[in-house]
Design a protein around this motif. Structure first.
Motif, PDB file in Angstrom:
ATOM      1  N   LEU A   1      68.064 -24.513  -7.654  1.00 31.40           N
ATOM      2  CA  LEU A   1      69.204 -24.453  -8.574  1.00 31.40           C
ATOM      3  C   LEU A   1      68.808 -23.787  -9.888  1.00 31.40           C
ATOM      4  CD1 LEU A   1      70.721 -27.998  -7.947  1.00 31.40           C
ATOM      5  CD2 LEU A   1      71.823 -25.814  -7.431  1.00 31.40           C
ATOM      6  N   ALA A   2      67.606 -24.077 -10.358  1.00 28.30           N
ATOM      7  CA  ALA A   2      67.141 -23.445 -11.594  1.00 28.30           C
ATOM      8  C   ALA A   2      66.972 -21.946 -11.406  1.00 28.30           C
ATOM      9  CB  ALA A   2      65.817 -24.086 -12.032  1.00 28.30           C
ATOM     10  N   ALA A   3      66.422 -21.542 -10.255  1.00 30.00           N
ATOM     11  CA  ALA A   3      66.264 -20.109  -9.979  1.00 30.00           C
ATOM     12  C   ALA A   3      67.614 -19.418  -9.912  1.00 30.00           C
ATOM     13  CB  ALA A   3      65.498 -19.914  -8.679  1.00 30.00           C
ATOM     14  N   ALA A   4      68.602 -20.089  -9.335  1.00 28.21           N
ATOM     15  CA  ALA A   4      69.933 -19.495  -9.210  1.00 28.21           C
ATOM     16  C   ALA A   4      70.599 -19.307 -10.565  1.00 28.21           C
ATOM     17  CB  ALA A   4      70.807 -20.367  -8.313  1.00 28.21           C
ATOM     18  N   ASN A   5      70.234 -20.162 -11.527  1.00 26.20           N
ATOM     19  CA  ASN A   5      70.872 -20.087 -12.842  1.00 26.20           C
ATOM     20  C   ASN A   5      70.230 -19.052 -13.764  1.00 26.20           C
ATOM     21  OD1 ASN A   5      72.814 -22.049 -12.330  1.00 26.20           O
ATOM     22  ND2 ASN A   5      71.399 -23.725 -12.834  1.00 26.20           N
ATOM     23  N   ARG A   6      69.086 -18.505 -13.355  1.00 23.49           N
ATOM     24  CA  ARG A   6      68.463 -17.483 -14.180  1.00 23.49           C
ATOM     25  C   ARG A   6      69.288 -16.199 -14.143  1.00 23.49           C
ATOM     26  NH1 ARG A   6      63.467 -19.333 -11.918  1.00 23.49           N
ATOM     27  NH2 ARG A   6      63.481 -17.545 -10.474  1.00 23.49           N
ATOM     28  N   PRO A   7      69.344 -15.444 -15.245  1.00 24.10           N
ATOM     29  CA  PRO A   7      70.108 -14.174 -15.234  1.00 24.10           C
ATOM     30  C   PRO A   7      69.437 -13.143 -14.331  1.00 24.10           C
ATOM     31  CG  PRO A   7      68.913 -14.403 -17.293  1.00 24.10           C
ATOM     32  CD  PRO A   7      68.761 -15.710 -16.575  1.00 24.10           C
ATOM     33  N   PHE A   8      70.232 -12.183 -13.921  1.00 26.12           N
ATOM     34  CA  PHE A   8      69.727 -11.130 -13.045  1.00 26.12           C
ATOM     35  C   PHE A   8      68.697 -10.272 -13.782  1.00 26.12           C
ATOM     36  CE2 PHE A   8      70.362  -6.602 -11.725  1.00 26.12           C
ATOM     37  CZ  PHE A   8      69.681  -6.696 -10.522  1.00 26.12           C
ATOM     38  N   ASP A   9      67.603  -9.966 -13.127  1.00 25.50           N
ATOM     39  CA  ASP A   9      66.541  -9.137 -13.690  1.00 25.50           C
ATOM     40  C   ASP A   9      66.624  -7.745 -13.070  1.00 25.50           C
ATOM     41  OD1 ASP A   9      64.315  -7.934 -14.672  1.00 25.50           O
ATOM     42  OD2 ASP A   9      62.868  -9.415 -13.912  1.00 25.50           O
ATOM     43  N   PRO A  10      67.017  -6.728 -13.842  1.00 27.42           N
ATOM     44  CA  PRO A  10      67.148  -5.373 -13.270  1.00 27.42           C
ATOM     45  C   PRO A  10      65.848  -4.837 -12.686  1.00 27.42           C
ATOM     46  CG  PRO A  10      68.162  -5.509 -15.453  1.00 27.42           C
ATOM     47  CD  PRO A  10      67.402  -6.776 -15.255  1.00 27.42           C
ATOM     48  N   ARG A  11      64.711  -5.400 -13.089  1.00 25.59           N
ATOM     49  CA  ARG A  11      63.438  -4.915 -12.566  1.00 25.59           C
ATOM     50  C   ARG A  11      63.270  -5.219 -11.081  1.00 25.59           C
ATOM     51  NH1 ARG A  11      59.500  -7.595 -16.909  1.00 25.59           N
ATOM     52  NH2 ARG A  11      60.957  -9.293 -16.417  1.00 25.59           N
ATOM     53  N   THR A  12      64.117  -6.100 -10.558  1.00 23.07           N
ATOM     54  CA  THR A  12      64.033  -6.402  -9.126  1.00 23.07           C
ATOM     55  C   THR A  12      64.730  -5.349  -8.272  1.00 23.07           C
ATOM     56  OG1 THR A  12      66.065  -7.732  -9.188  1.00 23.07           O
ATOM     57  CG2 THR A  12      63.984  -8.872  -9.614  1.00 23.07           C
ATOM     58  N   LEU A  13      65.432  -4.420  -8.929  1.00 21.93           N
ATOM     59  CA  LEU A  13      66.097  -3.364  -8.167  1.00 21.93           C
ATOM     60  C   LEU A  13      65.052  -2.505  -7.458  1.00 21.93           C
ATOM     61  CD1 LEU A  13      68.848  -2.259 -10.703  1.00 21.93           C
ATOM     62  CD2 LEU A  13      69.227  -3.387  -8.513  1.00 21.93           C
ATOM     63  N   PRO A  14      65.243  -2.228  -6.196  1.00 22.43           N
ATOM     64  CA  PRO A  14      64.234  -1.475  -5.451  1.00 22.43           C
ATOM     65  C   PRO A  14      64.339   0.023  -5.723  1.00 22.43           C
ATOM     66  CG  PRO A  14      66.067  -1.960  -4.022  1.00 22.43           C
ATOM     67  CD  PRO A  14      66.382  -2.615  -5.341  1.00 22.43           C
ATOM     68  N   ARG A  15      63.267   0.719  -5.471  1.00 29.45           N
ATOM     69  CA  ARG A  15      63.293   2.176  -5.539  1.00 29.45           C
ATOM     70  C   ARG A  15      64.148   2.698  -4.390  1.00 29.45           C
ATOM     71  NH1 ARG A  15      57.641   5.020  -6.032  1.00 29.45           N
ATOM     72  NH2 ARG A  15      57.912   4.258  -8.158  1.00 29.45           N
ATOM     73  N   ALA A  16      64.963   3.709  -4.677  1.00 27.37           N
ATOM     74  CA  ALA A  16      65.895   4.233  -3.676  1.00 27.37           C
ATOM     75  C   ALA A  16      65.159   4.704  -2.433  1.00 27.37           C
ATOM     76  CB  ALA A  16      66.707   5.381  -4.262  1.00 27.37           C
ATOM     77  N   ALA A  17      65.701   4.332  -1.289  1.00 26.17           N
ATOM     78  CA  ALA A  17      65.144   4.767  -0.011  1.00 26.17           C
ATOM     79  C   ALA A  17      66.293   4.951   0.960  1.00 26.17           C
ATOM     80  CB  ALA A  17      64.148   3.733   0.525  1.00 26.17           C
ATOM     81  N   GLY A  18      66.023   5.655   2.035  1.00 27.24           N
ATOM     82  CA  GLY A  18      67.037   5.831   3.068  1.00 27.24           C
ATOM     83  C   GLY A  18      68.274   6.536   2.557  1.00 27.24           C
ATOM     84  N   LEU A  19      69.444   5.971   2.858  1.00 24.62           N
ATOM     85  CA  LEU A  19      70.713   6.591   2.477  1.00 24.62           C
ATOM     86  C   LEU A  19      70.832   6.714   0.964  1.00 24.62           C
ATOM     87  CD1 LEU A  19      73.539   7.647   3.201  1.00 24.62           C
ATOM     88  CD2 LEU A  19      74.349   5.284   3.097  1.00 24.62           C
ATOM     89  N   THR A  20      70.390   5.683   0.246  1.00 24.74           N
ATOM     90  CA  THR A  20      70.494   5.723  -1.219  1.00 24.74           C
ATOM     91  C   THR A  20      69.687   6.887  -1.784  1.00 24.74           C
ATOM     92  OG1 THR A  20      70.757   3.329  -1.236  1.00 24.74           O
ATOM     93  CG2 THR A  20      70.206   4.382  -3.324  1.00 24.74           C
ATOM     94  N   ALA A  21      68.472   7.080  -1.269  1.00 22.46           N
ATOM     95  CA  ALA A  21      67.653   8.208  -1.720  1.00 22.46           C
ATOM     96  C   ALA A  21      68.323   9.527  -1.380  1.00 22.46           C
ATOM     97  CB  ALA A  21      66.269   8.138  -1.076  1.00 22.46           C
ATOM     98  N   LEU A  22      68.956   9.592  -0.211  1.00 23.29           N
ATOM     99  CA  LEU A  22      69.654  10.815   0.198  1.00 23.29           C
ATOM    100  C   LEU A  22      70.831  11.101  -0.738  1.00 23.29           C
ATOM    101  CD1 LEU A  22      69.727  13.051   2.349  1.00 23.29           C
ATOM    102  CD2 LEU A  22      71.267  11.602   3.679  1.00 23.29           C
ATOM    103  N   VAL A  23      71.560  10.046  -1.111  1.00 26.89           N
ATOM    104  CA  VAL A  23      72.697  10.222  -2.026  1.00 26.89           C
ATOM    105  C   VAL A  23      72.201  10.682  -3.396  1.00 26.89           C
ATOM    106  CG1 VAL A  23      74.547   9.023  -3.246  1.00 26.89           C
ATOM    107  CG2 VAL A  23      74.191   8.597  -0.821  1.00 26.89           C
ATOM    108  N   TRP A  24      71.123  10.050  -3.898  1.00 28.31           N
ATOM    109  CA  TRP A  24      70.563  10.489  -5.181  1.00 28.31           C
ATOM    110  C   TRP A  24      70.128  11.946  -5.102  1.00 28.31           C
ATOM    111  CZ3 TRP A  24      71.496   8.776  -9.626  1.00 28.31           C
ATOM    112  CH2 TRP A  24      71.586   7.420  -9.921  1.00 28.31           C
TER     113      TRP A  24
END
Length: 863
Positions: free
Chosen positions: A308-331
């Motif tokens: 529950l404590a982990a769920a209440n923490r704000p989102f950390d943008p650093r957890t966003l993954p490096r683009a791969a697959g379709l996302t990398a193709l779109v970029w």
């Protein structure tokens, strides 16, 4: 042309036939396939619209006590997405797999294809089938439907299973709703054009990646899904492939974090595990549902404090993954396309994305390099196969001018293909050089080789520098609360300006152009008119209030319309002056055909025994707009062929040119000279080594107006000027065309004053204005002999000696304030004699017409 219109007509007939055929065979839902357990029923959407929805059941006659699993497919897809997993579960559960509206055997055309609308359709289907408690399994896009369904009717949902599911917006494609929405809009537009703009007679209506698929993504807003996931209370199972190229596994881990009761199963697989390895999903899914049925699964109420404590923490943008697959193709595609708008801005943006960890350095460099290479090869091809006429067409004319092409062509002829490499590092020369390379029919192989080398050198450097410098720049801007939300775009713009500055300072040309810019801001003679005239405008307003008429100055010259405010006819003014004092001229009306205007000009020259050069100018114009000294017959013909307005041809008067400002109060019998301007046509002198471009850039005066002179002499910039040879840069005595204005009061002799007064008194209704005149010698000027008036300007003309570089700003304002005081004083005297000033409305109308892009007040044209 006839063939073109026939082909267009045939295409339109085919298109009309295609639409008619599709309309006649249209059905609200596809024919129901012959498949055991497949049924179709009618439900109503949220707006009451009836929709046919098909669904498949396993087994056909389930036992009454079996738990119900609702299987929601992805996009595009249908109930067949679960053909592999259904037999593995059908002995323990009742399975219901609807075809979401728009897909499979359900109705294709519906008002809303979003996941929220699909959740409403499924909810109504379950109510109709009397299934008050179900376990929902969502695959891919169907996971979003499952989350929306749980938010819509949480009491009916026993558990949720998300398989390769979408969810939090930050992990979808580019992460931004607006960017993603724009991509989905472009995708929808292309598919719509394919289906509606191509005659296919129904062949494209059932494409897997058709309009329902595109609408599904376009209509869906994933932003609310994070809040919906955070609010889930039901037991939740998340199954995801470690190597999912469409929805990164980081999304599943984020969903696991914000849903504290969830269970996470990460498999060594990809997005399509439902099709490829259904048995690996069936076992954990069955075991999870059975635990839920036995009330042994975790719900939010029984989640651990740590989760529950982990769920209440704000989102950390650093957890966003490096683009791969379709996302990398779109970029990759987006960055490549963006280079067509701005190469440097795109490379800088790509570098910042690398710094943020959104894309890899390799993707950034390859995408930018590919876009730059292909885009500029296209420019080379335009120059090669289409040539100069296309420079006048959009969009080329937005980015290229004929002057720049001339400069690039000259540079190319002198230096050869190496300039392709050099232009990559030279401000303002890339596009014209590539176009000129095609125009000059350079070998494609050589161009491509040099250009590829230039791109391979420049692109990695710019992306790498942007990545290294960009991260701290973004962090620094983000530390300012007021700018935090704009940190990324501000960093991009800052780096772009920095790159442009460094590039320009890297060359002698760039450094001297900066010197010219600084000199233009140091010397008020080069300031923008609106800036320089701000204090004068306030003074004029005060004078208007003092004299109880804002337009009183228009009464200063009753013999000129509106006193010569704007738009007065040069011809009518010159005709009103004593003929012996005016340089001979003739009108060439625009209503005449070009051939007739040329013939009239030739006749004028013959009658007066004139030879070239002659002056050509519009009858109505300001600031030297479209004034030309025609030095041969070809120049005369070219000018008249392009002139769209009434024109004057005037004899060319050699000698010194002055601007003489005359003032006379109506009660006075004679007037006086208020200002004299000595107009110098500046030139540069060769040293035998420097090119014309270098001479212009190194000259203290010429460098201040270098952009103007470099454009005007574009075809000669590479010429070496012999020692002692003089190259005149200006041929018209107009300041905005490059002439040097000096204080000429030394020419104010009694003889000149008397002659100017005689000429002025010969023009009834003229009291205030500036003559542009020439005389063969200084002696003739002093004696008032052989003076020829070229033009006479009215009440808004200036005492232009104020632009003498040594005059001083305060002195300039003192002269202008006195000039306008006299204009109002003369206007007041004429008002007392019965002259009515122009109305404010009339002045505004004249000013509006004058300021139109093609009007007399439009930008001066280099002719």
């Amino acid at each position: 042309m006839r063939l073109r219109w026939r082909l267009v007509a045939c295409y339109l007939l085919l298109l009309a036939g295609s639409h008619a055929s599709r309309w006649l065979s249209a059905d609200r839902a596809p024919e129901l396939p012959t498949e055991r357990g497949l049924e179709r029923t009618l439900v109503r959407g949220a707006d009451g619209t009836p929709v046919q929805i098909a669904y498949r059941r396993w087994p056909e006659r389930p036992a009454p006590d079996l738990p119900t699993l609702v299987l929601l497919h992805g996009s595009p897809g249908s109930h067949r997405d679960f053909a592999g997993i259904a037999p593995l579960l059908a002995d323990r559960f009742e399975l219901i797999a609807p075809d979401l509206p728009g897909f499979g055997a359900s109705q294709r055309s519906v008002p809303d294809y979003s996941i929220r609308a699909h959740a409403e359709y499924v909810d109504r289907l379950l109510r109709k089938l009397d299934r008050p408690r179900v376990h929902v399994v969502g695959f891919s896009m169907g996971g979003g439907v499952a989350i929306e369904l749980a938010r819509l009717d949480p009491q009916s949902i026993a558990s949720i299973t998300l398989i390769s599911s979408i969810g939090a917006q930050e992990f979808e494609l580019l992460g931004s709703y607006h960017l993603n929405h724009a991509i989905h809009a472009a995708q929808l537009a292309c598919l719509t054009l394919l289906q509606e703009g191509v005659p296919h007679f129904g062949a494209f209506d059932d494409l897997m990646l058709g309009r329902p698929y595109a609408r599904n993504f376009f209509d869906t807003d994933q932003r609310p899904l994070r809040r919906a996931l955070e609010g889930l209370a039901e037991p939740t199972l998340i199954v995801h492939g470690e190597s999912d190229p469409l929805v990164p596994v980081a999304a599943a881990r984020e969903h696991y974090r914000i849903v504290p009761q969830s269970e996470l199963v990460v498999l060594e697989s990809d997005h399509f595990i439902v099709f490829r390895e259904p048995e690996r999903i069936a076992a954990p899914l069955a075991e999870f549902v059975e635990r839920v049925e036995l009330d042994q699964a975790t719900s939010r109420a029984s989640a651990t404090a740590e989760r529950l404590a982990a769920a209440n923490r704000p989102f950390d943008p650093r957890t966003l993954p490096r683009a791969a697959g379709l996302t990398a193709l779109v970029w990759f595609a987006l960055l490549a396309l963006a280079t067509l708008v701005s190469e440097d801005l795109t490379c800088i943006s790509a570098g910042l994305l690398v710094a943020q960890g959104r894309i890899s350095f390799a993707v950034a460099v390859l995408a930018c390099g590919a876009g730059i290479f292909l885009g500029d090869l296209a420019l080379f091809a335009v120059g090669r196969f289409l040539g100069r006429p296309w420079l006048r067409r959009r969009p080329l004319r937005w980015f290229l001018s004929e002057e720049r092409i001339d400069t690039a062509s000259d540079w190319f002829r002198r230096r050869g293909p190496i300039v392709i490499l050099l232009s990559r590092f030279t401000p303002g020369m890339r596009l014209p050089t590539y176009f000129a390379a095609g125009l000059l029919r350079t070998s494609f192989a050589r161009f491509a080789l040099y250009f590829a080398l230039a791109v391979a050198l420049w692109t990695p450097i710019l992306v790498a520098v942007s990545a290294i410098v960009g991260a701290p720049a973004v962090a620094w801007i983000a530390s300012v609360p007021a700018a935090a939300s704009l940190a990324l775009p501000l960093a991009v713009i800052s780096l772009w300006l920095l790159v442009a500055l460094v590039r320009s300072l890297a060359s002698h040309r760039g450094r001297r152009l900066w010197v010219g810019r600084l000199r233009r801001w140091r010397h008020y003679e080069f300031w923008p008119t609106w800036l320089f005239y701000l204090p004068v405008a306030c003074w004029i307003l005060w004078l208007g209030l003092k004299h109880r008429s804002l337009t009183l100055f228009t009464a200063a010259n009753p013999g000129v319309p509106e006193g010569g405010f704007v738009g007065e006819s040069k011809r009518r003014i010159l005709e009103a002056l004593p003929a012996d004092a005016v340089a001979r001229f003739a009108p060439l009306p625009a209503r005449l055909p070009v051939a007739a205007r040329i013939e009239r000009a030739e006749r004028f020259m013959a009658e007066h025994g004139l030879v070239f050069p002659v002056a050509l100018k519009p009858d109505v114009g300001e600031r030297g707009r479209d004034v030309m000294i025609a030095r041969d017959h070809h120049a005369l013909e070219s000018y008249l062929a392009q002139a769209a307005e009434d024109t004057l041809i005037q004899e060319f008067v050699p000698g010194r040119e002055l601007g003489v400002f005359y003032v006379r109060l109506p009660r006075e019998s004679s007037g006086r000279i208020f200002s004299i301007t000595d107009k110098r046509l500046i030139s540069v002198t060769g040293d035998g080594e420097s090119t014309l471009e270098e001479l212009i850039l190194n000259d203290r005066r010429a460098v201040a107006m270098a952009p103007l002179f470099l454009r005007r002499h574009a075809t000669r910039l590479g010429e070496r000027v012999e020692a002692g040879d003089e190259v005149r840069l200006v041929d018209v005595g107009t300041h905005c065309r490059g002439a040097l204005f000096l204080d000429g009061h030394r020419f104010a002799t009694p003889g000149l004053s008397a002659e100017i007064d005689r000429i002025s008194r010969g023009f009834e209704g003229f009291y205030f204005g500036r003559y542009d005149l020439r005389a063969p010698s200084d002696e003739a000027l002093g004696a008032g002999r052989d003076i020829k008036v070229l033009e006479l300007n009215g009440v808004t003309s200036e005492a232009t000696h104020i632009y003498d570089p040594d005059f001083g700003l305060l002195n300039a304002y003192r002269v202008l304030f006195e000039q306008w005081r006299l204009a109002f004083e003369i206007g007041a005297a004429n008002r007392d004699r019965g002259v009515r000033p122009a109305s404010l409305g009339a002045l505004i109308a004249s000013l509006r017409q004058w300021l139109e892009p093609n009007g007399p007040g439009g930008p001066p044209t280099e002719t």
